[in-house]
Design a protein around this motif. Structure first.
Motif, mmCIF file in Angstrom:
data_model
loop_
_atom_site.group_PDB
_atom_site.id
_atom_site.type_symbol
_atom_site.label_atom_id
_atom_site.label_comp_id
_atom_site.label_asym_id
_atom_site.label_seq_id
_atom_site.Cartn_x
_atom_site.Cartn_y
_atom_site.Cartn_z
ATOM 1 N N SER A 54 90.360 -48.292 -49.086
ATOM 2 C CA SER A 54 91.001 -49.427 -49.759
ATOM 3 C C SER A 54 92.517 -49.317 -49.795
ATOM 4 N N LEU A 55 93.058 -48.188 -49.366
ATOM 5 C CA LEU A 55 94.506 -48.055 -49.258
ATOM 6 C C LEU A 55 95.066 -48.880 -48.095
ATOM 7 N N THR A 56 94.203 -49.384 -47.225
ATOM 8 C CA THR A 56 94.656 -50.125 -46.055
ATOM 9 C C THR A 56 95.529 -51.341 -46.395
ATOM 10 N N PRO A 57 95.154 -52.202 -47.363
ATOM 11 C CA PRO A 57 96.026 -53.350 -47.665
ATOM 12 C C PRO A 57 97.420 -52.940 -48.130
ATOM 13 N N PHE A 58 97.487 -51.889 -48.936
ATOM 14 C CA PHE A 58 98.780 -51.411 -49.405
ATOM 15 C C PHE A 58 99.640 -50.966 -48.219
ATOM 16 N N ASN A 59 99.067 -50.189 -47.328
ATOM 17 C CA ASN A 59 99.811 -49.732 -46.159
ATOM 18 C C ASN A 59 100.157 -50.887 -45.227
ATOM 19 N N THR A 60 99.267 -51.870 -45.131
ATOM 20 C CA THR A 60 99.548 -53.038 -44.295
ATOM 21 C C THR A 60 100.752 -53.806 -44.823
ATOM 22 N N LEU A 61 100.807 -53.953 -46.133
ATOM 23 C CA LEU A 61 101.935 -54.651 -46.757
ATOM 24 C C LEU A 61 103.233 -53.880 -46.556
ATOM 25 N N ILE A 62 103.206 -52.584 -46.828
ATOM 26 C CA ILE A 62 104.410 -51.752 -46.746
ATOM 27 C C ILE A 62 104.932 -51.675 -45.308
ATOM 28 N N ILE A 70 97.185 -53.929 -58.259
ATOM 29 C CA ILE A 70 96.001 -53.991 -59.118
ATOM 30 C C ILE A 70 94.789 -53.419 -58.370
ATOM 31 N N GLY A 71 94.666 -53.783 -57.092
ATOM 32 C CA GLY A 71 93.573 -53.228 -56.290
ATOM 33 C C GLY A 71 93.660 -51.718 -56.174
ATOM 34 N N LEU A 72 94.885 -51.199 -56.032
ATOM 35 C CA LEU A 72 95.068 -49.747 -55.969
ATOM 36 C C LEU A 72 94.683 -49.074 -57.285
ATOM 37 N N ALA A 73 94.982 -49.756 -58.399
ATOM 38 C CA ALA A 73 94.610 -49.207 -59.701
ATOM 39 C C ALA A 73 93.090 -49.073 -59.805
ATOM 40 N N GLY A 74 92.380 -50.116 -59.348
ATOM 41 C CA GLY A 74 90.919 -50.045 -59.348
ATOM 42 C C GLY A 74 90.403 -48.957 -58.426
ATOM 43 N N THR A 75 91.056 -48.811 -57.274
ATOM 44 C CA THR A 75 90.681 -47.764 -56.324
ATOM 45 C C THR A 75 90.888 -46.374 -56.922
ATOM 46 N N LEU A 76 92.034 -46.178 -57.597
ATOM 47 C CA LEU A 76 92.328 -44.886 -58.216
ATOM 48 C C LEU A 76 91.285 -44.537 -59.270
#
Length: 291
Positions: free
Chosen positions: A100-108, A128-134
């Protein structure tokens, strides 16, 4: 069908297919090694695509092949082996969560390397998605203290590869249809994957009477045809009609499907992980929310 409807149809299909891929990898690894799994997926997928979609290669121009090569390496070749090794040491549901880290890396990387703009709501949705993932990761580590979470680094590296893949497709291959891109990817990967497979002694130890091996190859075939060949074509279509950040946010829903299969297979799930899943859904909504 309108693009908005197609977008959600493709999104849903990818969630179901890729969310089921992790348990299939886990089952396949009962009869093959991680390197064999990664190589076999590429060989099977390449053969399938070249049989059913060979004419699509005619649409690829010389200028495209450089970028098709980059997407093949970053979006398929390297992640294919990294995921296989990670699943041997971490629950399949946790591997899906880490993805699920993929969207964050895609954005960055989309903003930093490719110059793509993004909305503030997308950034909030990603966070928010990263918070849920964590939350899901921490609770998963608590429930499974004997697992080696250093292998999580392999999935983080794979997610960076997926991020580059999505951004390259959007920026440099947007004029090429999705099936041509995927078929071109596996045309380039067929020989390297076959070479890797030959060094694993797969061919010298192959035994048709080995039931465990044959079941594993069945799982690999499903992974290759549905989870890789067809799913990657759908994903590239999704990137074309939406944007890389929304497309990669499919990895926020994938863990929910993977956890469902993991629980059926005896993996543990807590109430906090359910809460984390709800938080992830909120993040996906914000990533796609219109002003």
């Amino acid at each position: 069908m309108k693009d908005q409807h197609k977008k959600w149809l493709y999104f849903t299909l990818l969630c179901l297919v890729w969310g089921s891929s992790f348990i299939l990898m886990k089952k396949a690894l009962l009869g093959v090694t991680p390197i064999q799994l990664g190589a076999l997926r590429m060989v099977f997928t390449a053969i399938f695509l070249l049989l059913v979609a060979f004419p699509s290669l005619k649409k690829i121009k010389q200028k495209h092949y450089k970028y098709i090569f980059f997407t093949a390496i970053t979006g398929t070749f390297i992640p294919g082996f990294l995921f296989a090794f990670a699943i041997t040491n971490i629950d399949s549901s946790i591997v899906a969560i880490l993805n699920s880290l993929t969207p964050f890396n895609t954005l960055i990387f989309g903003a930093w390397v490719f110059g793509f703009a993004f909305k503030r709501s997308q950034l909030f949705g990603i966070l928010i998605g990263l918070a849920g993932t964590l939350l899901l990761i921490l609770k998963g580590a608590d429930l499974n203290p004997n697992q080696n979470y250093w292998y999580a680094l392999l999935i983080i590296i794979a997610s960076v590869g997926y991020a580059f893949n999505a951004n390259i497709v959007k920026k440099h291959l947007n004029d090429l249809n999705a099936l041509s891109i995927v078929t071109g990817n596996f045309l380039l990967l067929l020989v390297p994957a076959f070479v890797v497979l030959s060094f694993t002694e797969f061919f010298t130890t192959f035994d048709l009477e080995n039931n465990v091996l044959m079941k594993s190859l069945g799982y690999v075939a499903i992974l290759s045809i549905v989870g890789t060949g067809i799913a990657k074509t759908i994903y590239n279509k999704l990137v074309h009609i939406s944007d890389p950040v929304f497309s990669s946010s499919v990895t926020y829903i994938i863990p929910l499907v993977a956890i469902f299969w993991g629980v059926l297979d005896g993996e543990k799930l807590s109430v906090l992980q359910v809460v984390g899943g709800i938080i992830i859904l909120l993040g996906v909504y914000l990533v796609n929310r219109k002003k």
